[in-house]
Write a protein that holds these residues in place. Sequence first.
Motif, mmCIF file in Angstrom:
data_model
loop_
_atom_site.group_PDB
_atom_site.id
_atom_site.type_symbol
_atom_site.label_atom_id
_atom_site.label_comp_id
_atom_site.label_asym_id
_atom_site.label_seq_id
_atom_site.Cartn_x
_atom_site.Cartn_y
_atom_site.Cartn_z
ATOM 1 N N VAL A 59 0.833 -1.150 0.036
ATOM 2 C CA VAL A 59 0.036 0.054 -0.017
ATOM 3 C C VAL A 59 0.841 1.283 0.022
ATOM 4 N N ALA B 42 -13.148 7.370 2.413
ATOM 5 C CA ALA B 42 -12.001 6.840 1.788
ATOM 6 C C ALA B 42 -12.014 5.376 1.776
ATOM 7 N N ASP B 43 -12.919 4.773 2.133
ATOM 8 C CA ASP B 43 -13.267 3.252 2.127
ATOM 9 C C ASP B 43 -13.598 2.879 0.583
ATOM 10 N N THR B 44 -12.516 2.328 -0.049
ATOM 11 C CA THR B 44 -12.878 1.927 -1.484
ATOM 12 C C THR B 44 -13.292 0.664 -1.650
ATOM 13 N N GLY C 247 -6.904 8.564 4.704
ATOM 14 C CA GLY C 247 -7.783 9.659 4.278
ATOM 15 C C GLY C 247 -7.966 10.265 5.702
ATOM 16 N N ARG D 293 -6.689 -3.085 2.552
ATOM 17 C CA ARG D 293 -6.100 -2.211 1.706
ATOM 18 C C ARG D 293 -7.245 -0.861 2.086
ATOM 19 N N ASP E 91 -6.366 2.548 3.328
ATOM 20 C CA ASP E 91 -6.723 3.682 2.664
ATOM 21 C C ASP E 91 -7.692 4.601 3.430
#
Length: 230
Positions: free
Chosen positions: A24, A149-151, A120, A112, A116
């Motif tokens: 990451v 920001a959670d993808t 964020g 990830r 992430d």
Amino acid sequence: MIDVLVVDDDFHVAEINAAYVAQVPGYRVTARAHTAAQALATLERTPVDLVLLDHYLPDETGLTLVRRMRQLGHHADVIMVTAACDVATVQAAMRHGALQYLVKPFSFAGLRAKLDGYAGLRRTLEGVGGRGETGQERVDRIFGAFAAADTSGPALPKGHSAPTVDLIRRVLDQADHPLSAHEVAERTGISRSTAQRYLKYLEHAGRISLTLKYGDTGRPEHRYTWVAVN
């Protein structure tokens, strides 16, 4: 760079988690520990931003370790990474200040997404300024940073906010039984119509599951459960 301490009693799992973190951008693993004692010794000598923490350690639980970290003045953030998924442990982790909770087994994408989200959150905190007072809008930005920001999920449609999605997620996650739209509204403090709108969207997005409960009237009541996505 965000410096990470990986704590897991299983040497192999610790190496896998460390390898995931290394993939990451913006993260690096500065140390690994396999007991609570090793983790505390590492924190004494090595600056760490984030601890990926297993709950089941040979000398004490991860939650006990978090409490001791705070007592000793260690302010590193914590994401629980553990097979412990009972409601009591999850609630205790929240009370002890864990920022996120990832249940084993998980995929690289699952970890990830949490990393992430954490990155964020740090960007949001930097963006709102230093130690001065902040207004409600900035507070909402801080508390919604992880969800925004959670993808791991689909982009939100217009008129839907990430903080509200995260609030509903937490309520459904913590419930020990499927909840109706009315119960979700009561526990989140949003209106029933808003709860129904979000629940409908989340069901279509595959983030919650719908079951029907039939009462004496014969008319089924919709009940919802959060679906973990890794």
